[in-house]
Structure formats: structure tokens, C-alpha cells
Design an enzyme around this catalytic site. Structure first.
Site, PDB file in Angstrom:
ATOM      1  N   SER A 115     -18.990  -7.639  -1.339  1.00 18.77           N
ATOM      2  CA  SER A 115     -17.782  -8.443  -1.121  1.00 18.77           C
ATOM      3  C   SER A 115     -18.011  -9.569  -0.119  1.00 18.77           C
ATOM      4  O   SER A 115     -18.776  -9.422   0.833  1.00 18.77           O
ATOM      5  CB  SER A 115     -16.665  -7.530  -0.601  1.00 18.77           C
ATOM      6  OG  SER A 115     -15.569  -8.281  -0.133  1.00 18.77           O
ATOM      7  N   TYR A 139     -15.036 -15.085  -2.645  1.00 21.90           N
ATOM      8  CA  TYR A 139     -13.691 -15.622  -2.475  1.00 21.90           C
ATOM      9  C   TYR A 139     -13.878 -17.061  -2.022  1.00 21.90           C
ATOM     10  O   TYR A 139     -14.717 -17.334  -1.154  1.00 21.90           O
ATOM     11  CB  TYR A 139     -12.916 -14.853  -1.407  1.00 21.90           C
ATOM     12  CG  TYR A 139     -12.336 -13.537  -1.867  1.00 21.90           C
ATOM     13  CD1 TYR A 139     -11.517 -13.471  -2.991  1.00 21.90           C
ATOM     14  CD2 TYR A 139     -12.587 -12.362  -1.168  1.00 21.90           C
ATOM     15  CE1 TYR A 139     -10.970 -12.265  -3.409  1.00 21.90           C
ATOM     16  CE2 TYR A 139     -12.044 -11.149  -1.580  1.00 21.90           C
ATOM     17  CZ  TYR A 139     -11.240 -11.112  -2.705  1.00 21.90           C
ATOM     18  OH  TYR A 139     -10.704  -9.917  -3.112  1.00 21.90           O
ATOM     19  N   THR A 165     -13.903 -13.882  -7.797  1.00 21.48           N
ATOM     20  CA  THR A 165     -12.661 -13.108  -7.962  1.00 21.48           C
ATOM     21  C   THR A 165     -11.479 -14.070  -8.013  1.00 21.48           C
ATOM     22  O   THR A 165     -11.285 -14.894  -7.113  1.00 21.48           O
ATOM     23  CB  THR A 165     -12.498 -12.112  -6.799  1.00 21.48           C
ATOM     24  OG1 THR A 165     -13.601 -11.196  -6.847  1.00 21.48           O
ATOM     25  CG2 THR A 165     -11.201 -11.329  -6.913  1.00 21.48           C
ATOM     26  N   LYS A 226     -14.047 -12.425 -12.188  1.00 16.94           N
ATOM     27  CA  LYS A 226     -13.462 -11.087 -12.011  1.00 16.94           C
ATOM     28  C   LYS A 226     -11.950 -11.186 -11.859  1.00 16.94           C
ATOM     29  O   LYS A 226     -11.451 -11.893 -10.978  1.00 16.94           O
ATOM     30  CB  LYS A 226     -14.066 -10.430 -10.765  1.00 16.94           C
ATOM     31  CG  LYS A 226     -13.481  -9.051 -10.428  1.00 16.94           C
ATOM     32  CD  LYS A 226     -14.279  -8.390  -9.321  1.00 16.94           C
ATOM     33  CE  LYS A 226     -13.780  -7.012  -8.962  1.00 16.94           C
ATOM     34  NZ  LYS A 226     -12.587  -7.023  -8.126  1.00 16.94           N
ATOM     35  N   HIS A 250      -7.892  -5.573 -10.208  1.00 15.96           N
ATOM     36  CA  HIS A 250      -8.185  -5.438  -8.778  1.00 15.96           C
ATOM     37  C   HIS A 250      -7.787  -4.041  -8.274  1.00 15.96           C
ATOM     38  O   HIS A 250      -7.291  -3.872  -7.162  1.00 15.96           O
ATOM     39  CB  HIS A 250      -7.432  -6.518  -7.980  1.00 15.96           C
ATOM     40  CG  HIS A 250      -8.131  -6.978  -6.734  1.00 15.96           C
ATOM     41  ND1 HIS A 250      -8.717  -8.219  -6.607  1.00 15.96           N
ATOM     42  CD2 HIS A 250      -8.326  -6.368  -5.532  1.00 15.96           C
ATOM     43  CE1 HIS A 250      -9.215  -8.351  -5.396  1.00 15.96           C
ATOM     44  NE2 HIS A 250      -9.008  -7.235  -4.722  1.00 15.96           N
TER      45      HIS A 250
HETATM   46  C1  LIG Z   1     -10.525  -0.873  -0.477  1.00 15.49           C
HETATM   47  C2  LIG Z   1     -10.755  -1.883  -1.571  1.00 15.49           C
HETATM   48  C3  LIG Z   1     -11.215  -3.149  -1.237  1.00 15.49           C
HETATM   49  C4  LIG Z   1     -11.441  -4.088  -2.243  1.00 15.49           C
HETATM   50  N1  LIG Z   1     -11.959  -5.318  -1.895  1.00 15.49           N
HETATM   51  C5  LIG Z   1     -12.270  -6.206  -2.875  1.00 15.49           C
HETATM   52  C6  LIG Z   1     -12.912  -7.430  -2.548  1.00 15.49           C
HETATM   53  O1  LIG Z   1     -13.211  -7.720  -1.402  1.00 15.49           O
HETATM   54  N2  LIG Z   1     -13.179  -8.279  -3.575  1.00 15.49           N
HETATM   55  C7  LIG Z   1     -12.870  -7.997  -4.871  1.00 15.49           C
HETATM   56  O2  LIG Z   1     -13.147  -8.792  -5.765  1.00 15.49           O
HETATM   57  N3  LIG Z   1     -12.300  -6.821  -5.205  1.00 15.49           N
HETATM   58  C8  LIG Z   1     -11.989  -5.929  -4.241  1.00 15.49           C
HETATM   59  N4  LIG Z   1     -11.434  -4.728  -4.589  1.00 15.49           N
HETATM   60  C9  LIG Z   1     -11.217  -4.386  -6.005  1.00 15.49           C
HETATM   61  C10 LIG Z   1     -12.461  -3.695  -6.580  1.00 15.49           C
HETATM   62  O3  LIG Z   1     -13.545  -4.577  -6.661  1.00 15.49           O
HETATM   63  C11 LIG Z   1     -12.214  -3.162  -8.001  1.00 15.49           C
HETATM   64  O4  LIG Z   1     -11.703  -4.175  -8.833  1.00 15.49           O
HETATM   65  C12 LIG Z   1     -11.299  -1.956  -8.063  1.00 15.49           C
HETATM   66  O5  LIG Z   1     -11.322  -1.210  -6.867  1.00 15.49           O
HETATM   67  C13 LIG Z   1     -11.743  -1.090  -9.237  1.00 15.49           C
HETATM   68  O6  LIG Z   1     -10.907  -0.008  -9.385  1.00 15.49           O
HETATM   69  P1  LIG Z   1     -11.246   1.489  -8.870  1.00 15.49           P
HETATM   70  O7  LIG Z   1     -11.159   1.440  -7.390  1.00 15.49           O
HETATM   71  O8  LIG Z   1     -10.134   2.237  -9.505  1.00 15.49           O
HETATM   72  O9  LIG Z   1     -12.600   1.901  -9.392  1.00 15.49           O
HETATM   73  C14 LIG Z   1     -11.184  -3.772  -3.602  1.00 15.49           C
HETATM   74  C15 LIG Z   1     -10.730  -2.494  -3.924  1.00 15.49           C
HETATM   75  C16 LIG Z   1     -10.518  -1.550  -2.935  1.00 15.49           C
HETATM   76  C17 LIG Z   1     -10.048  -0.174  -3.327  1.00 15.49           C
END
Ligand SMILES: Cc1cc2nc3c(=O)[nH]c(=O)nc-3n(C[C@H](O)[C@H](O)[C@H](O)COP(=O)(O)O)c2cc1C
Length: 357
Positions: A115, A139, A165, A226, A250
Site C-alpha cells: 500500500s 494513491y 486504486t 483497482k 475495497h
Molecule cells: C485494514 C485495511 C486497509 C486497507 N488499505 C488499503 C489500501 O491502502 N489501499 C487499497 O487499495 N486497498 C486497501 N484496502 C482494501 C484491500 O486492498 C482489499 O480490496 C480488501 O481488503 C479485500 O477484501 P478482504 O479483506 O475481504 O479480503 C484495505 C483493506 C483493509 C481491510
């Protein structure tokens, strides 16, 4: 840093077990940050439920003994179709932070998408775990100089793809986080990286398709978009230079009541499956979920929260356990489905589940 455990945990047999074990050790804030979603969490809940609404139609007497899980992702052969989703501020969960996940990923030859808001700057992570197969999640900030610096640093430090993203122009309505007062401590941010500490106000909400086109033209790296949920946007991504799209909401953290990845995937696969590398995430918790995603046209899946649960209970060893459990389940699910290779997983393998009528 936490002392590494000497013995791996043997009492955890599924990602649900890991989730439960993590719930017992994480602080209220960390739990709300990881497990929470947006608003009524309708989408968050449905992300898991949607995979369970699909039934598998296995083929028997196929002679499959050891299924071949290899896939080609962005032109490279990978041993399996599981990718670690980008998650911000892993340092909230465990002192090993992103380094712990990266170590597990490298051990299991798994691509990690790092990230922009990683607790360890992407450049430092690359130096610490040089053997890690890595993508950089971008980002875009209002200060485009910062963005250019991030891209140049990712290129310089061996990142193999940019993951742009696009579903977080502003933060979703995160009520669980608000209730317990989740704030990101600057020490959990990527200190030493060009990422601004007051991150949420600096993400550029005015991004458009022409920005994607410019980023794709300006970098040697393939760009994955994404946060796509419709055939319409997937086509636009293809027209504006994307090498692939990640069908994602997300993790249910942004716009509540969107479609799940599982439900959005078929129309996106119909629209661009032949041209673009297609990935999906949200609620992948079982080997059977992976099989269903691949059958519906994804080349790979991303997994987010489970890595953080694993990290929370046991640092790198816990993250590794999550990957091991999921990969073992994938092998078993392919064998029992009668698929010798990923290519044999086609839409005929899944049906609407009768228990959903
Ligand atoms: C705690 C947390 C932080 C996240 N931070 C980002 C991020 O910085 N950038 C991003 O593109 N997606 C972020 N996401 C989304 C994840 O990349 C992903 O799309 C999502 O968690 C997938 O679903 P799952 O947790 O059910 O496997 C985050 C998700 C969580 C749970």
C-alpha cells in the site's frame, strides 16, 4: 519487535479460526480498523456471502492427483493465483507490520501488493525482503510531485506493477472506526517516505480516466486499476491503457450497498476478460472461493484482512499460516472439482446455489 514464536500454531484450521484468534488479541481500535466496513456494512457482509451463493459442479473420474495451480499474471508465471491485497497501516496490528507479511509472502512465493500507506515505506520493504515479488498500490495525491516520486521509487525498487486504486477519492463512512476513535498515529505511517501524514485530505478526488492514461504512458510498469465493479468502467480502463483490472469494492469499506466482487465479476469478464488481466477481491476465505473466482474469469484473487489477522496473532508466522491454509484448500478444491489446471476452471464449474433460492 515481538519475539518470533518458536512453534507454529497448530490449533487453527481455517481462516475463520484465524479471525477468531485475532479478535481475542487485537485492540478494539485495531479490530475496528481491520474488520469494519462502511455504513450498514451490507456490502462487507455480502462479500463473504456472495461466494457461498455459488454451488460447485464437480467432475469426477478425471484422474487428477496433483492439480497445477500455476497461472500467468501480467505476463509472468506464478506458482499460484493468490495475491496479497494492499492494506494500510499494518503497524497498527503488530510490530512486524508489513515486513511480517512480506516475509511470509516471500516464503510462499506470493505476490504482495504494498500500500501507499504501508507502515514500512515500499522502498525500505524492498531492501528488507529483496526476494519478495511485489506490486505497488498507488494513491494519487493532490501534490503530483509526491505521486511522481512514489512511482519512480517503485520502479527503482523492483516493483513489477502499479495498482492504481480508484474507489477511494474520499474515505467511506466508517462507523465502526468512528465509534472507537481510530486515528492513524503518524508513527504508523510510512515515516521517511514521501507520503503525507495527513493522508486522507491529500488524496486527489478529482482523478479521471485521462490521468490513468497519462500514468500508464509515463511508466514502464503495467498498471492495474483497482476498484472496478462494472463492464462499462472495465472497458474504459482498457481504452485508457490499463493492463488489468481488479474487481473490488475495497473490502466493503467505501461505498456501502455496491455489488460484491463475486457478483460483479461475470459482467466484467464478459466485457474485457479477453483483453485484460482480471483479478477479484473481497471475502475470499476458502480454497473453494478461489476456485469459483477463477471459474468466473479471474486470473487471480487478492486476499486482504486474513493476512492482518494472521499477522496480529503471530507476526510473520501467522501471515504465513494464512497463505498455507488457503493454498492447501485450493489444491484440495481443484482436485475434488476435477480440474487438473486453472485453465480447466470455466463457468460450467459454478451454478447458482439451490440453498439460496
Ligand atoms: C485494514 C485495511 C486497509 C486497507 N488499505 C488499503 C489500501 O491502502 N489501499 C487499497 O487499495 N486497498 C486497501 N484496502 C482494501 C484491500 O486492498 C482489499 O480490496 C480488501 O481488503 C479485500 O477484501 P478482504 O479483506 O475481504 O479480503 C484495505 C483493506 C483493509 C481491510
Amino acid at each position: 519487535m515481538a519475539e518470533p514464536r518458536t512453534e507454529p500454531r497448530t490449533d487453527l484450521h481455517s481462516l475463520a479460526d484465524v479471525r477468531e484468534a485475532a479478535a481475542a488479541v487485537l485492540s478494539d481500535r485495531a479490530r475496528a480498523f481491520i474488520n469494519g466496513g462502511a455504513a450498514d456494512e451490507t456490502t462487507l457482509d455480502d462479500n463473504d456471502a456472495a461466494w457461498a451463493r455459488l454451488a460447485l459442479a464437480p467432475r469426477v473420474l478425471t484422474g487428477v492427483t496433483e492439480p497445477d495451480t500455476r497461472v500467468t499474471l501480467l505476463g509472468r508465471r506464478r506458482p499460484h493465483p493468490i495475491v496479497i491485497a494492499p492494506t494500510a497501516f499494518a503497524g497498527l496490528v503488530h510490530p512486524d507490520g508489513d515486513g511480517g507479511i512480506a516475509r511470509a509472502a516471500a516464503d510462499m512465493d506470493t505476490v504482495m501488493c504494498v500500500s501507499t500507506f504501508a507502515s514500512t515505506p515500499a522502498a525500505e520493504l524492498a531492501d528488507r525482503v529483496p526476494e519478495l515479488s511485489r506490486w505497488f498500490q498507488l494513491y494519487v495525491f493532490t501534490d503530483r510531485g509526491v505521486t511522481r516520486e512514489l512511482i519512480a521509487s517503485a520502479e527503482h525498487h523492483g516493483y513489477e506493477a502499479l495498482v492504481l486504486t480508484v474507489d477511494r477519492p474520499v474515505l467511506g463512512v466508517r462507523e465502526r472506526e468512528r465509534r472507537v476513535g481510530v486515528r492513524v498515529d503518524p508513527t504508523h505511517n510510512a515515516l521517511g517516505s514521501p507520503v503525507p501524514v495527513d493522508t486522507s485530505t491529500r488524496v486527489d478526488a478529482s482523478l479521471t480516466w485521462s490521468d490513468l492514461e497519462r500514468f500508464a504512458a509515463d511508466t514502464e510498469l503495467p498498471v492495474l486499476v483497482k476498484g472496478i465493479l462494472t463492464a462499462h468502467d472495465a472497458r474504459l480502463a482498457a481504452e485508457h491503457g490499463a493492463a488489468g483490472v481488479i474487481v473490488s469494492n475495497h473490502g466493503g469499506r467505501q461505498l456501502d450497498t455496491t455489488l460484491s466482487g463475486a457478483d460483479a465479476l461475470p459482467e466484467v469478464a464478459d466485457a474485457v476478460g479477453a483483453e485484460l488481466d482480471l483479478l477479484v477481491d473481497g471475502g475470499i476465505r476458502r480454497g473453494t472461493d478461489v476456485v469459483k473466482a477463477l471459474a468466473l474469469g479471474a486470473r487471480a484473487v487478492l486476499v486482504g484482512r486474513p493476512l492482518l489477522w494472521g499477522l496480529g496473532i503471530d507476526g510473520s508466522a501467522g501471515a504465513r499460516l494464512v497463505l498455507e491454509l488457503l493454498l492447501e484448500e485450493l489444491q484440495i478444491a481443484m482436485t475434488l472439482t476435477g480440474a487438473a489446471s486453472i485453465a480447466q476452471l470455466d463457468p460450467g464449474v459454478v451454478r447458482p446455489a439451490p440453498w439460496n433460492r
